[in-house]
Enzyme design. Structure first.
Site, PDB file in Angstrom:
ATOM      1  N   CYS A 103       0.839  -1.200   0.000  1.00  0.00           N
ATOM      2  CA  CYS A 103       0.000   0.000   0.000  1.00  0.00           C
ATOM      3  C   CYS A 103       0.869   1.243   0.000  1.00  0.00           C
ATOM      4  CB  CYS A 103      -0.924   0.009   1.222  1.00  0.00           C
ATOM      5  SG  CYS A 103      -2.041   1.440   1.258  1.00  0.00           S
ATOM      6  N   CYS A 114      -0.578   4.105   2.100  1.00  0.00           N
ATOM      7  CA  CYS A 114      -0.400   3.898   3.544  1.00  0.00           C
ATOM      8  C   CYS A 114       1.031   4.184   3.991  1.00  0.00           C
ATOM      9  CB  CYS A 114      -0.746   2.457   3.924  1.00  0.00           C
ATOM     10  SG  CYS A 114      -2.331   1.861   3.334  1.00  0.00           S
ATOM     11  N   ASP A 115       2.006   3.677   3.228  1.00  0.00           N
ATOM     12  CA  ASP A 115       3.387   3.640   3.702  1.00  0.00           C
ATOM     13  C   ASP A 115       4.365   4.510   2.915  1.00  0.00           C
ATOM     14  OD1 ASP A 115       2.581   1.743   5.603  1.00  0.00           O
ATOM     15  OD2 ASP A 115       2.909   0.086   4.207  1.00  0.00           O
TER      16      ASP A 115
END
Length: 327
Positions: A141, A144-145
């Protein structure tokens, strides 16, 4: 089935942000929810080292810790959280009908409402070196990261719309993005292909696959193989993002629920209602667009509210029409 079968008001299948949020709202509505966590208690966030984009945590929070706290919050209001996996279901198609679920191929429970929050699992390449470094630089992701790799060199694997979208997202915050496409062309839309091709710091490589992820504790580089020539070369990176798709964990529900061609549960617009009355779906089991913890939690809230209203609607009918019989 045995007459001693357990009967409950609200069964929540799966944990994670969606399931635990549904449990919090259902418990506060006195629905006495029972949660079966599934094979991965806490969901995908338990494989994330740090969550920085969930509201309420100004310093960020460790993914597994966040899931423990969500579980504790749900339990504080009376949620019964159980370790176990639903292996078979029998859903009623009648309003007010009783839904049945088998746990671990053994015992059965009956429920008036069912909330499905089984999520979707990211597809990985399957390399031992990749699996070893999940959470140490390997991620599925970018949204997300990606922030953790700001100003660094990273790589992304995939050739679809999601891979293109995540590659351009990473290109805005990273120094260089190496994009590996297994075939000689991308399967993404032409618009997304043009966006990637016109981004200066994306190094697009066709016929390229990951041979090995390099690094001991964290990602330090990548060995790439050209699947046409067999030539291998190495690049230095600090992050590797896998964008080759997700698989919803919904196979057990296929005989009863409407799904798309991939397996995402189809819900009625602006609700979490499925085609079976009293069965609701939330989180990544029905969301193939956003796939974020915060949106999963939002739909978890929706599913509990939808379930509460559903129960109230036919329970009031039962009181006014005592001759009605549940199926």
């Amino acid at each position: 089935m045995s007459e001693n079968i357990e009967r409950i008001k609200c069964l929540i299948i799966g944990s994670g942000p969606a399931g635990y949020t549904a449990a919090i709202y259902a418990a506060r509505a006195d629905m006495k929810p029972v949660v079966y966590t599934g094979m991965e208690p806490g969901g995908q966030l338990t494989t994330t080292t740090e969550v920085d984009n969930f509201p309420g945590y100004p310093e960020g929070i460790d993914g597994p810790k966040m899931m423990v706290e969500l579980q504790q919050q749900a339990e504080r209001f009376g949620t019964d959280v159980r370790i176990g996996m639903v292996t078979k279901v029998e859903f009623s198609d009648q309003v007010g009908g009783i839904h049945k679920a088998q746990i671990d191929n053994k015992t059965w429970v009956e429920a008036r409402t069912v909330i499905i929050s089984t999520g979707a699992s990211a597809k990985y390449l399957g390399l031992p070196s990749e699996q070893k470094l999940r959470g140490g630089g390997v991620s599925a992701c970018a949204v997300c990261d990606g922030f953790f790799y700001k100003g660094q060199d990273v790589a992304i694997v995939g050739g679809g719309d999601t891979a293109c979208e995540e590659a351009t997202y990473l290109a805005n915050i990273c120094t260089k993005v190496t994009m590996l496409v297994r075939k000689g062309e991308m399967k993404a839309s032409k618009a997304m292909q043009h966006r990637v091709e016109n981004t200066r710091n994306i190094d697009l490589r066709y016929h390229s696959e990951v041979d090995e992820v390099l690094g001991d504790q964290v990602v330090e580089g990548l060995r790439i193989v050209n699947n046409k020539t067999g030539k291998k070369d190495e690049i230095k990176i600090t992050g590797l993002f896998i964008a080759i798709g997700h698989k919803p964990n919904t196979d057990v529900f296929k005989p009863y629920l409407d799904m798309d061609e991939v397996g995402y549960i189809i819900t009625k617009p602006k609700t979490t209602n499925t085609n079976c009355p009293g069965v609701f779906a939330c989180g990544d089991s029905q969301d193939k667009v956003y796939r974020q913890a915060i949106t999963a939690a939002g739909t978890g809230c929706m599913s509990a509210l939808d379930a509460e209203r559903y129960l109230a609607s036919f329970e009031s009918t039962e009181r006014s029409e005592p001759q009605a019989v549940l199926n």
